[in-house]
Design a protein around this motif. Structure first.
Motif, short mmCIF file in Angstrom:
data_model
loop_
_atom_site.label_atom_id
_atom_site.label_comp_id
_atom_site.label_asym_id
_atom_site.label_seq_id
_atom_site.Cartn_x
_atom_site.Cartn_y
_atom_site.Cartn_z
N TYR A 169 0.84 -1.21 0.00
CA TYR A 169 0.00 0.00 0.00
C TYR A 169 0.88 1.27 0.00
N VAL A 170 1.87 1.33 0.87
CA VAL A 170 2.72 2.52 0.98
C VAL A 170 3.40 2.82 -0.36
N ALA A 171 3.96 1.77 -0.99
CA ALA A 171 4.65 1.97 -2.27
C ALA A 171 3.66 2.44 -3.34
N LEU A 172 2.52 1.74 -3.45
CA LEU A 172 1.54 2.09 -4.50
C LEU A 172 0.94 3.48 -4.27
N ARG A 173 0.67 3.79 -3.02
CA ARG A 173 0.07 5.09 -2.68
C ARG A 173 1.02 6.22 -3.07
N ASN A 174 2.30 6.09 -2.71
CA ASN A 174 3.27 7.14 -3.06
C ASN A 174 3.43 7.25 -4.58
N LEU A 175 3.55 6.10 -5.24
CA LEU A 175 3.74 6.13 -6.70
C LEU A 175 2.50 6.71 -7.40
#
Ligand SMILES: [Zn+2]
Ligand SMILES: [Zn+2]
Length: 231
Positions: A169-175
């Motif tokens: 989630y953190v990676a996808l949200r930032n990207l």
């Protein structure tokens, strides 16, 4: 500790991608033909924005460490089944986006919040990728509640919180945030997801399209803008 360190690594790695993407958008012609707005970027815009972007990045790491310090032991490090993994990511995204929709809309409708806090993010009429983090620190802080509430829902539904879905989630949200501030046409269009055009139009018109990830709340509450360009 391992959990917090990996989380920070994911945050830094996704923002490093944002840094490279920003460089390519601002200083090369690679993506020029995909730009949505005609407006040119000011030559020194990145360095004007850099102090607040750096401060917020620091704040992001502090909030992540501070917030996760108290709950790190609750995270299960083993990987859940793939369907459960995907569903947890979706739940956090949905709860976070719901929080963001209402918080963002409130900041537009409350004169004080708009003038003193949210107007900073709207200095970007034509955003570049790392401007996703160019916001008043208070807005950044309030916005971070969304993911923690999302984790609360996962805990409620699954009885546990898992590290791997959270990192995903953190990676996808930032990207995703980096992408929707790129001012570049979206190539992957999924009907319920808000493409770059959705948030780009919000910056161009300074109203409407208050959600970030899904289109559902803007459609239900009739705050979705009619696109000037193909969506
Ligand atoms: Zn924005
Ligand atoms: Zn706004």
């Amino acid at each position: 500790m391992e959990f917090i360190l990996i989380t920070i690594a994911v945050v830094l790695a996704s923002n490093a991608v944002g840094g490279v993407y920003t460089y390519l958008v601002l200083y090369t012609d690679w993506f020029k033909k995909f730009r949505l707005q005609k407006r040119a970027y000011k030559p020194n815009i990145f360095f004007q924005r850099l102090p607040l972007i750096s401060l917020n990045l620091l704040l992001l790491i502090m909030i992540t460490c501070g917030g996760l310090y108290f709950v790190a032991d609750q995270f299960i490090m083993e990987r859940p089944p793939i369907w459960s993994w995907a569903l947890q990511v979706l739940v956090i995204f949905f709860v976070d986006d719901t929080w963001f929709y209402f918080m963002h809309r409130w900041m537009h409708e409350n004169t004080y919040m708009m003038r003193k806090i949210h107007s900073i993010h709207h200095r970007a009429m034509t955003p570049f990728p790392l401007e996703y983090i160019y916001v008043h620190p208070l807005e950044w802080f309030l916005g971070s509640f969304g993911s923690f509430i999302g984790l609360g829902f996962v805990l409620l539904l699954w009885g546990n919180v898992y590290a791997w879905p959270f990192w995903t989630y953190v990676a996808l949200r930032n990207l995703h945030e980096i992408e929707i501030h790129s001012d570049l046409r979206s190539f992957i269009k999924i009907p319920i997801l808000a493409p770059t055009e959705h948030h780009d139009l919000h910056h161009a018109r300074v109203k409407g399209n208050y959600a970030s990830t899904f289109r559902i709340w803007d459609r239900i509450f009739k705050t979705e803008l009619k696109a000037e360009y193909k969506q």
